[in-house]
Design an enzyme around this catalytic site. Sequence first.
Site, short mmCIF file in Angstrom:
data_model
loop_
_atom_site.label_atom_id
_atom_site.label_comp_id
_atom_site.label_asym_id
_atom_site.label_seq_id
_atom_site.Cartn_x
_atom_site.Cartn_y
_atom_site.Cartn_z
N THR A 202 0.86 -1.18 0.00
CA THR A 202 0.00 0.00 0.00
C THR A 202 0.90 1.23 0.00
OG1 THR A 202 -1.66 -1.23 1.25
CG2 THR A 202 -1.90 1.17 1.17
N LYS B 29 -7.59 0.73 -2.80
CA LYS B 29 -7.06 0.22 -1.54
C LYS B 29 -7.04 1.29 -0.45
CE LYS B 29 -4.44 -1.97 1.50
NZ LYS B 29 -4.95 -3.03 2.39
N LYS C 73 -0.35 5.63 8.39
CA LYS C 73 0.27 5.80 7.07
C LYS C 73 -0.77 5.76 5.96
CE LYS C 73 1.67 2.31 4.89
NZ LYS C 73 1.22 1.39 3.82
#
Length: 284
Positions: free
Chosen positions: A91, A167, A235
């Site tokens: 990711t 995502k 994050k």
Amino acid sequence: MKVSFIGIGSMGAAMVPNLVRAGHEVSVWNRNRAAAQAIEGVTVLESPADAFQADAVMTMLSNDDAVRSVILDSGALAGANKNCVHIMMATISLALVDELAARHREVGIAYISAPVFGVPAAAAAAQLNVLAAGDPQAIARVQPLLDAVGRKTWLLGDDPKRANVVKISGNMMIAQAFTAMGEAAYLSESYGVPAADLLDVLTNTLFAAPSYQRYGGFIATNTFEPGFKLPLGLKDVNLALSAAEAKGALLPVAEQVRENMQDAMAQGLQDRDWSVAATIRRKR
């Protein structure tokens, strides 16, 4: 198929055995060599460059910095097998996706994005949902690998960053969901209704979905054993906010979620599941 896997963290360690069981010839590389050596049935590689001699490389690293260091700065692509397909499962930021895609075009190897929805337990059971975008022919070539680690592959188009935006959007929504459940639990408890009672009702009626049930259970029991640690969740929320900023869009709920996560980090909760941010309370 000869496949190399880069990144033996909690997800990689759960995914690689499924590739072995599916009959693929698997090699692995990891900064911590001991983690790679702990997996049965694989060959441990000496460098990331060695990984790119295979038919395919699957990369699952923690963040942009790790990907840049291991894939770009190391020179791993320079001598890559021209028939290799690089499957980036990390990711990462949309800007880095574009940079990686351009670099792969320069060296003449295929690049596809294939981040996943699922925690390590789902990875171990080969029940990940794989989000795939990139050249359709390249995806078709590596579909047996995606089938070995996932329950379904969702095809999202030719541009690799389409998979990554899905995502990070999905992870942003999960963070917003457990934040909402935390606030709802706080309200109900202030009127004498235990969080467990409230969330039992809500996650079996209005919000009967896996993410609500998983994280609702954590909130109801005040148990936040890490499936996905707080710094990684922060994050991903930052990635969503950065992507929105690039388009001049505002995400006010995500901004509040980030603030909660930052407060949780400041309270020393970085080793807990990211949903521990749902416990952050504010009063007027």
